[in-house]
Scaffold this active site. Structure first.
Site, PDB file in Angstrom:
ATOM      1  N   PRO A   1      -5.006  -9.143   8.999  1.00  8.23           N
ATOM      2  CG  PRO A   1      -6.174  -7.271   8.211  1.00  8.23           C
ATOM      3  CD  PRO A   1      -5.005  -7.671   9.075  1.00  8.23           C
TER       4      PRO A   1
ATOM      5  CG  LEU B   1      -6.113   0.833   1.365  1.00 15.11           C
ATOM      6  CD1 LEU B   1      -6.846   1.843   2.223  1.00 15.11           C
ATOM      7  CD2 LEU B   1      -4.610   1.000   1.515  1.00 15.11           C
ATOM      8  CB  ALA B   2      -7.014  -5.950   0.121  1.00 11.36           C
ATOM      9  CD  GLU B   3      -3.603  -4.673   5.195  1.00 11.50           C
ATOM     10  OE1 GLU B   3      -3.262  -3.476   5.320  1.00 11.50           O
ATOM     11  OE2 GLU B   3      -4.804  -5.054   5.186  1.00 11.50           O
TER      12      GLU B   3
ATOM     13  CG  HIS C   1      -0.618   2.897  13.610  1.00 12.79           C
ATOM     14  ND1 HIS C   1      -1.922   2.650  13.970  1.00 12.79           N
ATOM     15  CD2 HIS C   1      -0.669   3.425  12.362  1.00 12.79           C
ATOM     16  CE1 HIS C   1      -2.730   3.024  12.980  1.00 12.79           C
ATOM     17  NE2 HIS C   1      -1.985   3.488  11.999  1.00 12.79           N
TER      18      HIS C   1
ATOM     19  CD  GLU D   1      -2.371  -1.532   2.654  1.00 10.53           C
ATOM     20  OE1 GLU D   1      -3.074  -2.562   2.781  1.00 10.53           O
ATOM     21  OE2 GLU D   1      -2.106  -0.765   3.598  1.00 10.53           O
TER      22      GLU D   1
ATOM     23  CD  GLN E   1       0.220   2.349   4.910  1.00 10.51           C
ATOM     24  OE1 GLN E   1      -0.831   2.560   5.502  1.00 10.51           O
ATOM     25  NE2 GLN E   1       0.422   2.694   3.650  1.00 10.51           N
ATOM     26  CG  PHE E   2       1.684   1.346  10.607  1.00  9.20           C
ATOM     27  CD1 PHE E   2       2.609   1.952  11.451  1.00  9.20           C
ATOM     28  CD2 PHE E   2       1.104   2.108   9.601  1.00  9.20           C
ATOM     29  CE1 PHE E   2       2.943   3.287  11.296  1.00  9.20           C
ATOM     30  CE2 PHE E   2       1.439   3.439   9.445  1.00  9.20           C
ATOM     31  CZ  PHE E   2       2.358   4.034  10.296  1.00  9.20           C
TER      32      PHE E   2
ATOM     33  N   GLY F   1       0.360  -3.750  13.120  1.00 13.18           N
ATOM     34  CA  GLY F   1      -0.985  -4.222  13.433  1.00 13.18           C
ATOM     35  C   GLY F   1      -1.844  -4.489  12.221  1.00 13.18           C
ATOM     36  CG  PHE F   2      -2.156  -1.813   9.140  1.00 14.43           C
ATOM     37  CD1 PHE F   2      -2.788  -1.522  10.339  1.00 14.43           C
ATOM     38  CD2 PHE F   2      -1.833  -0.763   8.291  1.00 14.43           C
ATOM     39  CE1 PHE F   2      -3.094  -0.220  10.693  1.00 14.43           C
ATOM     40  CE2 PHE F   2      -2.137   0.545   8.634  1.00 14.43           C
ATOM     41  CZ  PHE F   2      -2.763   0.811   9.841  1.00 14.43           C
TER      42      PHE F   2
END
Length: 326
Positions: free
Chosen positions: A91, A60-62, A131, A31, A84-85, A87-88
């Site tokens: 998914p 935006l779809a890990e 994050h 992303e 990106q971070f 905690g992301f």
């Protein structure tokens, strides 16, 4: 010998650039990694120089990003995915654990999974939960994944290239609050094997073992302890799966004491496994139980409280004193 001074962020950028230049099968996905150059600018300028087919801005779809990377790896590519971070990543956790980590074994070794997943992790930047987290133990627990984290610019430069060359999937945790720390990078000489620990500071009284963002804290603690006449050895583990237990054992047999330091909660963290293994290996050498310093077993706090949550100099020095008091 070409030695350059650069930040960890710049070292990662240069490492990715070199990998893209050397192998046309290397791709970067994530992303905002393209036009923006990533939220931390790690991929800055790469899409401009290598094109949108090799540095790919994704939705935006890990889960979709990692699933696509798995498919590309099956077709012979070497995708480097940016989450990106920290905690992301969750998914995509299903794709990582049930597909990426298992495909090599599922195919009886006939297929390879050369996928690198880059994850900026840990706290110290004044951000909120999702994050600032340290989920490395969740990945180190999964058979089939390699998990590493550099603590300095030289390791960032070389470890990322070594991860990209690996035929196994590598989770590459980047200590985001250290992105702007500068250090020397020898762009001609690989500092060591990807999964080997490194003695960052020699000492004789006690060993501090850490990785990623906590190595700097441990080095600062060792310097402070030296002013009081205590000789502290600092071991940069560099790899959380596999762990270089042989290298760490060598240090502990010399100092006879060990404190393991990480940002993640102590409960069932990396320190738990390290403490258990070193106790098994070094039982008759230890003068004190292996101690652990880490975050609290609580969700990551608001930014104003993160200094109380994160292990700092005082908590590390307190553990050193407690160990030496036995």
């Amino acid at each position: 010998m070409a030695v350059e001074k650069m930040s960890i962020a710049k070292a990662l950028n240069e490492s990715l650039r070199k990998a893209l230049e050397q192998d046309p099968k290397v791709l970067i996905m994530g992303e905002d990694v393209g036009k923006l150059g990533g939220v931390f600018r790690i991929t800055d300028g790469l899409q401009k120089d290598f094109g949108e087919e090799r540095v790919i801005d994704t939705p935006l779809a890990e889960s979709g990003i990692v699933g696509t990377a798995i498919g590309l790896a099956l077709r012979g590519y070497r995708p480097v995915v940016e989450i990106q971070f920290d905690g992301f990543v969750f998914p995509a956790y299903d794709q990582i654990v049930t597909q990426l980590a298992k495909m090599h074994a599922r195919a009886l070794g006939k297929i390879k999974m050369p996928v690198v997943i880059r994850i900026p992790y840990a706290g110290g930047i004044g951000a909120v939960e999702h994050h600032s987290e340290s989920p490395e133990a969740l990945f180190a627990h999964v058979p089939g994944l390699k998990v590493v984290s550099p603590s300095n610019a030289g390791d960032a430069y070389w470890m990322l290239q070594q991860a990209i060359l690996s035929d196994d999937p590598v989770i590459f945790f980047e200590p985001k609050r250290r992105y702007w720390d500068k250090g020397e990078v020898d762009v001609d000489a690989i500092p060591g094997e990807l999964h080997k620990a490194r003695v960052a500071r020699e000492g004789s009284d006690i060993t501090l073992a850490a990785y990623g963002p906590m190595v700097k804290v441990c080095l600062e603690a060792a310097a402070a302890a030296a002013e009081e006449g205590k000789s502290v050895e600092v071991v940069d583990l560099r790899s959380m799966s596999p762990v270089d237990f042989d290298g760490l054992q060598t240090s502990v047999e010399k100092t006879r004491r060990l404190v393991v330091v990480h940002e993640a909660p102590v409960f069932l963290g990396m320190g738990s496994e390290i403490a258990a293994r070193i106790t098994e290996r070094c039982f008759y050498h230890l003068e004190a139980p292996v101690l652990r310093v880490g975050g609290f077993h609580a969700p990551y706090p608001p930014a104003r409280l993160e200094d109380e949550y994160l292990p700092g100099l005082d908590r590390v020095l307190d553990a050193v004193d407690r160990s030496l008091a036995y």
